[in-house]
Design an enzyme around this catalytic site. Structure first.
Site: not given
Length: 325
Positions: A269, A304
């Site tokens: 991210k 994840r």
């Protein structure tokens, strides 16, 4: 918004390995709206009790959820696996190290537009069918906000529903999850993907997210979903600034007070690239592994990630180093 009459425990401590690889915390720090209120020896069983199995998968050690996006526009791997053969090949490779494969057909990157139900089904259901036809038995979660997409995925062989809207986008999804009696992950997001990064603000990001998840758990239970089927995700990057993300990661163990498995999805991210100096999402593997190890040290049960092999290797080293103490 709930004002806490009693502060909420926030866990801290080291990963201690005994007969099973579970996190043991030595201290509970009480965290409320006014800040820390002291600490005491950990005694609340629900904070550290082993969570129920997830479709037969024990949560006695950190589990890896491998990301397989079959979208043309996901921020990191968009377009990489839109071909059926490529998607199955990637699933087979990830299954060597991942405990769960997370299949997504709609990008939820900041600014992404919604995809039609039929198109999302067209992208995901055939891939899940092909993965199962290839003999890959790894658990599969369908990353969707939509009941019809989830239904098609479950019919094709998926086991879990992973909803970034925490059952708020499609009013029919909660009923489907309850009817099928499958696990569901409830994630916190401030707004939808198109608007969520437009100046997000919180009174206290750690406690506001906790409140929201607690409310969504209650709503899920009210829809007939068994509490033992629920997973929670604080939603790193979904309506959060860089500092919000860091605050959530720093206090991640707070969410053990919900008494449910914690899923942490921070892989590749933007905040990792900003801090680590990597503009291209695919150059953020090292930073992503660092965040995954931090989450594991905070007791997160599911990580994840895009980089399943590297994350598995890092976790094995972390476990070995702690076992040697």
């Amino acid at each position: 918004m709930k004002a806490y009459a009693q502060p909420i425990p926030c866990l801290s401590g080291k990963y201690a390995l005994g007969g099973s690889r579970v996190f043991r915390f030595s201290q509970v720090t009480h965290q409320g709206r006014t800040g820390h209120a002291g600490s005491r020896g950990a005694g609340a069983e629900h904070l550290s009790a082993l969570r129920p199995d997830l479709c037969g998968l024990r949560l006695d050690e950190p589990r890896i959820m491998g990301i397989l996006n079959v979208t043309p526009d996901s921020f990191s791997d968009g377009g990489d696996h839109t071909d059926l053969e490529a998607a199955v090949a990637r699933a087979r490779a990830m299954a060597q190290d991942a405990d769960i494969l997370d299949i997504g057909g709609e990008s939820t990157r900041p600014g992404a537009a919604a995809v039609s139900i039929d198109e999302e089904i067209r992208r995901t259901a055939p891939v899940i069918k092909a993965i199962r036809a290839a003999g890959i038995t790894t658990l599969i979660s369908i990353d969707t906000r939509k009941a019809r997409v989830a239904e098609a995925a479950l019919d094709a062989g998926a086991n879990i529903v992973n909803d970034v809207s925490a059952l708020m986008y499609d009013p029919d999804l909660a009923g489907l999850v309850a009817e099928r009696d499958v696990p569901v992950c409830l994630m916190h997001a401030l707004g939808d993907p198109e608007t969520m990064q437009a100046d997000p603000r919180y009174d206290s990001v750690l406690l506001d997210v906790f409140d929201h998840l607690e409310q969504r758990i209650s709503a899920a239970e009210g829809s007939g979903i068994d509490r033992t089927r629920i997973i929670v995700d604080p939603g790193i990057g979904f309506g959060k600034t860089l500092q919000h993300n860091l605050s959530l990661l720093h206090g991640l163990s707070l969410y053990h007070d919900l008494g449910l498995p914690i899923l942490l999805g921070a892989s590749r991210k933007r905040f990792i690239g900003t801090i680590g100096g990597a503009d291209d999402a695919k150059d953020r593997m090292a930073g992503s592994v660092a965040v995954a190890l931090h989450a594991a040290a905070q007791g997160a049960q599911i990580l994840r990630v895009h980089d399943t092999f590297e994350t598995r290797q890092a976790l094995r080293l972390q476990l070995a180093l702690n076992e040697s103490e």
